[in-house]
Design a protein around this motif. Structure first.
Motif, PDB file in Angstrom:
ATOM      1  N   GLN A  42      47.790  45.093  40.055  1.00 14.66           N
ATOM      2  CA  GLN A  42      46.707  44.001  40.495  1.00 14.66           C
ATOM      3  C   GLN A  42      45.364  44.019  39.963  1.00 14.66           C
ATOM      4  O   GLN A  42      44.838  45.473  39.768  1.00 14.66           O
ATOM      5  N   ILE A  43      44.715  43.123  39.671  1.00 10.75           N
ATOM      6  CA  ILE A  43      43.271  43.182  39.400  1.00 10.75           C
ATOM      7  C   ILE A  43      42.436  42.525  40.407  1.00 10.75           C
ATOM      8  O   ILE A  43      42.992  41.710  41.272  1.00 10.75           O
ATOM      9  N   PRO A  44      41.362  43.071  40.742  1.00  7.63           N
ATOM     10  CA  PRO A  44      40.380  42.646  41.663  1.00  7.63           C
ATOM     11  C   PRO A  44      39.997  41.155  41.694  1.00  7.63           C
ATOM     12  O   PRO A  44      39.982  40.921  40.414  1.00  7.63           O
ATOM     13  N   LYS A  45      40.078  40.393  42.573  1.00  2.00           N
ATOM     14  CA  LYS A  45      40.040  38.813  42.575  1.00  2.00           C
ATOM     15  C   LYS A  45      39.155  38.384  41.697  1.00  2.00           C
ATOM     16  O   LYS A  45      38.892  37.504  40.956  1.00  2.00           O
ATOM     17  N   LYS A  46      38.059  39.130  41.924  1.00  5.42           N
ATOM     18  CA  LYS A  46      36.498  38.670  41.334  1.00  5.42           C
ATOM     19  C   LYS A  46      36.606  38.862  39.712  1.00  5.42           C
ATOM     20  O   LYS A  46      36.038  38.148  38.573  1.00  5.42           O
ATOM     21  N   TYR A  47      37.745  39.594  39.139  1.00  5.05           N
ATOM     22  CA  TYR A  47      37.995  39.680  37.737  1.00  5.05           C
ATOM     23  C   TYR A  47      39.181  39.014  37.209  1.00  5.05           C
ATOM     24  O   TYR A  47      39.492  39.058  36.028  1.00  5.05           O
ATOM     25  N   LYS A  48      40.032  38.281  38.103  1.00  4.51           N
ATOM     26  CA  LYS A  48      41.318  37.726  37.540  1.00  4.51           C
ATOM     27  C   LYS A  48      40.843  36.715  36.527  1.00  4.51           C
ATOM     28  O   LYS A  48      41.779  36.623  35.527  1.00  4.51           O
ATOM     29  N   ASP A  49      39.845  36.115  36.170  1.00  2.00           N
ATOM     30  CA  ASP A  49      39.563  35.156  35.012  1.00  2.00           C
ATOM     31  C   ASP A  49      39.058  35.797  33.938  1.00  2.00           C
ATOM     32  O   ASP A  49      39.040  35.314  32.598  1.00  2.00           O
ATOM     33  N   LYS A  50      38.821  37.055  34.081  1.00  2.00           N
ATOM     34  CA  LYS A  50      38.067  38.039  32.821  1.00  2.00           C
ATOM     35  C   LYS A  50      39.274  39.118  32.407  1.00  2.00           C
ATOM     36  O   LYS A  50      39.061  39.686  31.174  1.00  2.00           O
ATOM     37  N   VAL A  51      40.266  39.340  33.107  1.00  2.00           N
ATOM     38  CA  VAL A  51      41.188  40.282  32.657  1.00  2.00           C
ATOM     39  C   VAL A  51      42.645  40.035  33.060  1.00  2.00           C
ATOM     40  O   VAL A  51      42.778  39.307  33.903  1.00  2.00           O
ATOM     41  N   THR A  52      43.201  40.575  32.103  1.00  2.00           N
ATOM     42  CA  THR A  52      44.882  40.361  31.950  1.00  2.00           C
ATOM     43  C   THR A  52      45.448  41.755  31.752  1.00  2.00           C
ATOM     44  O   THR A  52      45.111  42.592  30.977  1.00  2.00           O
ATOM     45  N   VAL A  53      46.509  42.095  32.492  1.00  2.00           N
ATOM     46  CA  VAL A  53      47.552  43.126  32.442  1.00  2.00           C
ATOM     47  C   VAL A  53      48.579  42.867  31.464  1.00  2.00           C
ATOM     48  O   VAL A  53      49.217  42.017  31.598  1.00  2.00           O
ATOM     49  N   LEU A  54      48.665  43.991  30.660  1.00  2.00           N
ATOM     50  CA  LEU A  54      49.949  43.745  29.844  1.00  2.00           C
ATOM     51  C   LEU A  54      50.584  45.200  29.886  1.00  2.00           C
ATOM     52  O   LEU A  54      49.956  46.246  29.964  1.00  2.00           O
ATOM     53  N   SER A  55      52.002  44.912  30.112  1.00  2.00           N
ATOM     54  CA  SER A  55      52.705  46.144  30.505  1.00  2.00           C
ATOM     55  C   SER A  55      53.684  46.256  29.227  1.00  2.00           C
ATOM     56  O   SER A  55      54.828  45.793  29.196  1.00  2.00           O
ATOM     57  N   LEU A  56      53.037  46.725  28.009  1.00  3.05           N
ATOM     58  CA  LEU A  56      53.746  46.618  26.597  1.00  3.05           C
ATOM     59  C   LEU A  56      53.523  47.856  25.841  1.00  3.05           C
ATOM     60  O   LEU A  56      52.560  48.613  26.361  1.00  3.05           O
ATOM     61  N   SER A  57      54.123  48.110  25.135  1.00  2.56           N
ATOM     62  CA  SER A  57      53.890  49.173  24.116  1.00  2.56           C
ATOM     63  C   SER A  57      52.758  48.813  23.247  1.00  2.56           C
ATOM     64  O   SER A  57      52.298  47.438  23.148  1.00  2.56           O
ATOM     65  N   PRO A  58      51.992  49.504  22.577  1.00  6.22           N
ATOM     66  CA  PRO A  58      50.958  49.304  21.749  1.00  6.22           C
ATOM     67  C   PRO A  58      51.294  48.142  20.373  1.00  6.22           C
ATOM     68  O   PRO A  58      50.543  47.111  20.511  1.00  6.22           O
ATOM     69  N   ILE A  59      52.483  48.376  19.783  1.00  8.75           N
ATOM     70  CA  ILE A  59      52.706  47.303  18.872  1.00  8.75           C
ATOM     71  C   ILE A  59      52.991  45.823  19.448  1.00  8.75           C
ATOM     72  O   ILE A  59      52.686  44.960  18.866  1.00  8.75           O
ATOM     73  N   ASP A  60      53.563  46.236  20.862  1.00  6.93           N
ATOM     74  CA  ASP A  60      54.175  44.658  21.313  1.00  6.93           C
ATOM     75  C   ASP A  60      52.820  44.116  21.892  1.00  6.93           C
ATOM     76  O   ASP A  60      52.501  42.904  21.718  1.00  6.93           O
TER      77      ASP A  60
END
Length: 176
Positions: A78-96
């Protein structure tokens, strides 16, 4: 796709104290030293950041970024609500993660965070290094570099020195 590391270290090669504290580094912040960072932000499309670095940024008094942040993490959900439009979480390997960012129109990526930088170097995914050496020894902490399976050669492009004693060196990856 171009990947760039921009980071500060102590003379003994640490990017933070063991607890993540960067008080020793912040003492060297100045308008003069900030200019190369401003130049970097004009070149990049986005910032790919590790979870620990993101958690540290959340403690800053204000949000320091104008570019979209992508946090590479398998544990952050989860990302704090105030940063939802500024931050995306990626659960990937570096190359992916790079493939995903490329597919979404990004071409020049600033890679930030000790563990993330180490994993990108281990996979030979860093094109440029911009490393500031701060004239202080902290004795122990979080190391910038870790184990590599093979040598990675970089070409030194230039080194700039600043009035506060900080030196910034620019390197480009030499591909075989």
């Amino acid at each position: 796709m171009k990947t760039i590391v921009y980071i500060g270290t102590s003379l003994d090669g640490f990017i933070a104290r063991k607890d993540g504290n960067i008080d020793w580094l912040m003492k060297f912040a100045s308008a003069e030293v900030f200019k190369p960072y401003e130049e970097l932000t004009k070149r990049i499309d986005t910032i790919l950041m590790g979870r620990n670095t993101f958690n540290k940024v959340l403690t800053f008094p204000s949000w320091p970024y104008k570019k979209k942040i992508h946090v590479l993490s398998k544990s952050l959900t989860q990302i704090p609500k105030k940063y939802k439009d500024k931050v995306t979480v990626l659960s990937l390997s570096p190359i992916d993660a790079l493939k995903h960012l490329s597919k979404n129109g990004y071409s020049t990526i600033y890679v930030d965070g000790g563990s993330l930088i180490q994993s990108f170097l281990k996979d030979d995914l860093i094109d440029e290094l911009i490393i500031s050496k701060v004239p202080v020894l902290i004795g122990d902490g979080i190391s910038l570099f870790g184990f590599l399976d093979s040598d990675l050669e970089f070409k030194h492009l230039k080194t700039e020195s600043f009035s506060n004693g900080l030196v910034m060196s620019f390197y480009e990856r030499q591909k075989k």
